[in-house]
Design a protein around this motif. Sequence first.
Motif, mmCIF file in Angstrom:
data_model
loop_
_atom_site.group_PDB
_atom_site.id
_atom_site.type_symbol
_atom_site.label_atom_id
_atom_site.label_comp_id
_atom_site.label_asym_id
_atom_site.label_seq_id
_atom_site.Cartn_x
_atom_site.Cartn_y
_atom_site.Cartn_z
ATOM 1 N N THR A 17 23.367 22.102 -14.985
ATOM 2 C CA THR A 17 23.767 22.405 -13.611
ATOM 3 C C THR A 17 24.728 21.334 -13.125
ATOM 4 O O THR A 17 24.493 20.144 -13.352
ATOM 5 C CB THR A 17 22.534 22.469 -12.683
ATOM 6 N N SER A 18 25.797 21.778 -12.493
ATOM 7 C CA SER A 18 26.794 20.858 -11.943
ATOM 8 C C SER A 18 27.167 21.303 -10.540
ATOM 9 O O SER A 18 27.129 22.496 -10.214
ATOM 10 C CB SER A 18 28.063 20.853 -12.799
ATOM 11 N N ARG A 19 27.550 20.354 -9.743
ATOM 12 C CA ARG A 19 28.077 20.627 -8.407
ATOM 13 C C ARG A 19 29.578 20.888 -8.554
ATOM 14 O O ARG A 19 30.232 20.297 -9.399
ATOM 15 C CB ARG A 19 27.825 19.415 -7.514
ATOM 16 N N LYS A 73 31.541 23.504 -3.021
ATOM 17 C CA LYS A 73 30.269 23.245 -2.343
ATOM 18 C C LYS A 73 29.112 24.047 -2.940
ATOM 19 O O LYS A 73 27.991 23.952 -2.466
ATOM 20 C CB LYS A 73 30.351 23.465 -0.833
ATOM 21 N N GLU A 74 29.379 24.885 -3.961
ATOM 22 C CA GLU A 74 28.295 25.585 -4.648
ATOM 23 C C GLU A 74 27.951 24.799 -5.905
ATOM 24 O O GLU A 74 28.696 23.913 -6.326
ATOM 25 C CB GLU A 74 28.718 27.008 -5.031
ATOM 26 N N SER A 75 26.832 25.135 -6.504
ATOM 27 C CA SER A 75 26.534 24.569 -7.819
ATOM 28 C C SER A 75 26.745 25.669 -8.845
ATOM 29 O O SER A 75 26.735 26.861 -8.522
ATOM 30 C CB SER A 75 25.102 24.036 -7.886
ATOM 31 N N LYS A 98 25.870 31.003 -10.092
ATOM 32 C CA LYS A 98 26.304 30.144 -8.992
ATOM 33 C C LYS A 98 25.197 30.115 -7.947
ATOM 34 O O LYS A 98 24.427 31.070 -7.809
ATOM 35 C CB LYS A 98 27.616 30.634 -8.383
ATOM 36 N N LEU A 101 24.044 26.113 -2.198
ATOM 37 C CA LEU A 101 23.041 25.060 -2.056
ATOM 38 C C LEU A 101 22.406 25.012 -0.673
ATOM 39 O O LEU A 101 21.337 24.434 -0.510
ATOM 40 C CB LEU A 101 23.644 23.706 -2.429
#
Length: 173
Positions: A17-19, A73-75, A98, A101
């Motif tokens: 998981t990444s921002r 601004k989503e992960s 996606k 957050l």
Amino acid sequence: MSEENFKYCKESKVVKTSRVFPLDTNNHQTLFGGKLMSYIDDIASISAARHSRSETVTASMDSVDFLEPIGQKESVCLESYVTWVGTSSMEVFVKVIKENLMSGERRLAATSFLTFVSLDENGKPKRVPQVMPETEEEIMLHQTAKQRAEERKSRRKHSKALADALGTDKPWA
């Protein structure tokens, strides 16, 4: 099939998981497709190595189907695992989710199938264990893998013919 000859899909499962930051986005403020493709190849290579416990190389990226844009601004969460094997080749499925957050809403943003080849210490193809699906998703992907493998072979044959026809002449010379 004895247990030494197979591994469960879950044994090769990888989650990353990444921002999504501004530097990861294009002029539409969504994740660059190339950045996502890099994430996909990276996570799939880990699944292939976990399954084979050997060095692997990417043989093909069959498809990346971008289903929804992934916004700033989503992960972005990628899940991968080996779905099918040949002799030394492994098909790896990557699911991209996606997440908003703030609201917690999660949506499928992309899917991809890649093929990796297991290599021995001399860089030659190495036999890998068969894969055993357990969940509904794993079973469905395993059952449909043979057709994708045939399509892959056909596509590769056409790509080689195209490469032979095109040659390597320098267009700028």
